[in-house]
Design a protein around this motif. Structure first.
Motif, mmCIF file in Angstrom:
data_model
loop_
_atom_site.group_PDB
_atom_site.id
_atom_site.type_symbol
_atom_site.label_atom_id
_atom_site.label_comp_id
_atom_site.label_asym_id
_atom_site.label_seq_id
_atom_site.Cartn_x
_atom_site.Cartn_y
_atom_site.Cartn_z
ATOM 1 N N UNK A 1 74.271 23.673 -29.826
ATOM 2 C CA UNK A 1 74.255 25.215 -29.462
ATOM 3 C C UNK A 1 75.746 25.442 -28.953
ATOM 4 N N UNK A 2 76.630 25.289 -29.837
ATOM 5 C CA UNK A 2 78.104 25.410 -29.452
ATOM 6 C C UNK A 2 78.327 26.895 -28.820
ATOM 7 N N UNK A 3 77.770 27.608 -29.732
ATOM 8 C CA UNK A 3 78.209 29.166 -29.031
ATOM 9 C C UNK A 3 77.518 29.544 -27.799
ATOM 10 N N UNK A 4 76.196 28.918 -27.462
ATOM 11 C CA UNK A 4 75.643 29.153 -26.219
ATOM 12 C C UNK A 4 76.436 28.408 -25.116
ATOM 13 N N UNK A 5 76.874 27.256 -25.567
ATOM 14 C CA UNK A 5 77.697 26.422 -24.768
ATOM 15 C C UNK A 5 78.906 27.037 -24.294
ATOM 16 N N UNK B 1 82.565 19.358 -24.834
ATOM 17 C CA UNK B 1 82.432 20.581 -25.642
ATOM 18 C C UNK B 1 83.693 20.992 -26.336
ATOM 19 N N UNK B 2 84.834 20.824 -25.848
ATOM 20 C CA UNK B 2 86.078 21.277 -26.509
ATOM 21 C C UNK B 2 86.112 20.183 -27.769
ATOM 22 N N UNK B 3 85.661 18.970 -27.679
ATOM 23 C CA UNK B 3 85.688 18.036 -28.906
ATOM 24 C C UNK B 3 84.839 18.687 -29.965
ATOM 25 N N UNK B 4 83.604 19.020 -29.378
ATOM 26 C CA UNK B 4 82.833 19.490 -30.570
ATOM 27 C C UNK B 4 83.013 20.858 -31.133
ATOM 28 N N UNK B 5 83.773 21.557 -30.424
ATOM 29 C CA UNK B 5 84.092 23.046 -30.789
ATOM 30 C C UNK B 5 85.519 23.268 -31.296
ATOM 31 N N UNK C 1 73.018 20.692 -21.908
ATOM 32 C CA UNK C 1 71.829 20.711 -22.800
ATOM 33 C C UNK C 1 72.215 21.605 -24.199
ATOM 34 N N UNK C 2 72.949 22.762 -23.955
ATOM 35 C CA UNK C 2 73.412 23.529 -25.180
ATOM 36 C C UNK C 2 74.114 22.315 -26.222
ATOM 37 N N UNK D 1 64.142 30.084 -21.384
ATOM 38 C CA UNK D 1 64.241 29.829 -19.772
ATOM 39 C C UNK D 1 65.712 29.445 -19.306
ATOM 40 N N UNK D 2 66.058 28.581 -20.015
ATOM 41 C CA UNK D 2 67.607 28.058 -19.715
ATOM 42 C C UNK D 2 68.547 29.121 -19.708
ATOM 43 N N UNK D 3 68.523 30.025 -20.592
ATOM 44 C CA UNK D 3 69.345 31.198 -20.694
ATOM 45 C C UNK D 3 68.977 32.132 -19.638
ATOM 46 N N UNK D 4 67.826 32.054 -19.132
ATOM 47 C CA UNK D 4 67.737 33.265 -18.017
ATOM 48 C C UNK D 4 67.843 32.565 -16.500
ATOM 49 N N UNK D 5 67.945 31.484 -16.323
ATOM 50 C CA UNK D 5 67.842 30.706 -15.330
ATOM 51 C C UNK D 5 69.120 31.051 -14.364
ATOM 52 N N UNK D 6 69.003 31.262 -13.064
ATOM 53 C CA UNK D 6 70.035 31.660 -12.265
ATOM 54 C C UNK D 6 70.880 30.586 -11.865
ATOM 55 N N UNK D 7 70.216 29.326 -11.954
ATOM 56 C CA UNK D 7 71.052 28.160 -11.504
ATOM 57 C C UNK D 7 70.460 26.853 -12.390
ATOM 58 N N UNK D 8 71.481 26.391 -13.203
ATOM 59 C CA UNK D 8 70.982 25.442 -14.288
ATOM 60 C C UNK D 8 72.381 24.403 -14.250
#
Length: 169
Positions: free
Chosen positions: A75-79, A99-103, A69-70, A56-63
């Motif tokens: 889920x680094x790739x998705x983020x 995110x930069x730290x994790x990736x 969450x990713x 649902x999150x992947x399809x959401x127009x506003x999140x």
């Protein structure tokens, strides 16, 4: 409704309300509440619920919490794919920093490009009050350069930045 149903011991109803709340808000808080109620309903149930909520999150127009969450779900790739996504509001710098730290180890080229762009946007706009933030972005870039074994490229990059911004505060 979610918490009220849970307090009455109606975990299935609490989980349904938690899922509905998340599908409406796409917030990290509601995602975690769904996880809590799925765990209380049946420990094995969370995997299925998680998959459904992430779809649902992947399809959401506003999140507004999409990247966070990713990120917390590993889920680094998705983020990374969600950064710059026009379907949600811009995440806060602290989320992007995490995110930069994790990736930086798994996606060093992405982190290098992203962190340098973030730092450059501050420095090029002469936002002196935000220079400490630009320095933090450059710290993320150097970590990624090191992870990629490109220390010489970092040395060239920092020399160019110093030359370009030498006269700024």
């Amino acid at each position: 409704m979610r918490d009220y149903a849970g307090a009455l011991g109606k975990t299935e109803l609490a989980l349904k309300a938690a899922r509905t709340a998340f599908e409406s808000s796409c917030s990290l808080e509601d995602f975690r509440a769904a996880e809590t109620w799925a765990g209380k309903h049946s420990g094995k149930h969370w995997g299925k619920v998680r998959k459904s909520l992430l779809a649902h999150l992947a399809r959401a127009s506003h999140a507004p919490d999409r990247i966070e969450i990713y990120l917390v779900e590993g889920l680094i790739d998705e983020a990374i794919r969600s950064v710059g996504d026009d379907r949600g509001s811009r995440p806060y710098d602290d989320v992007l920093m995490r995110l930069a730290e994790a990736a930086h180890g798994s996606h060093p080229d992405w982190v290098i490009g992203f962190a340098e762009r973030m730092a450059a946007s501050i420095m090029d706009a002469n936002q002196a009050g935000s220079y400490p933030l630009a320095a933090k972005w450059l710290e993320k870039a150097v970590l990624a350069y090191e992870a990629a074994g490109r220390e010489h490229d970092w040395a060239r990059c920092i020399e160019m930045l110093i030359d370009k911004h030498r006269r700024k505060y």
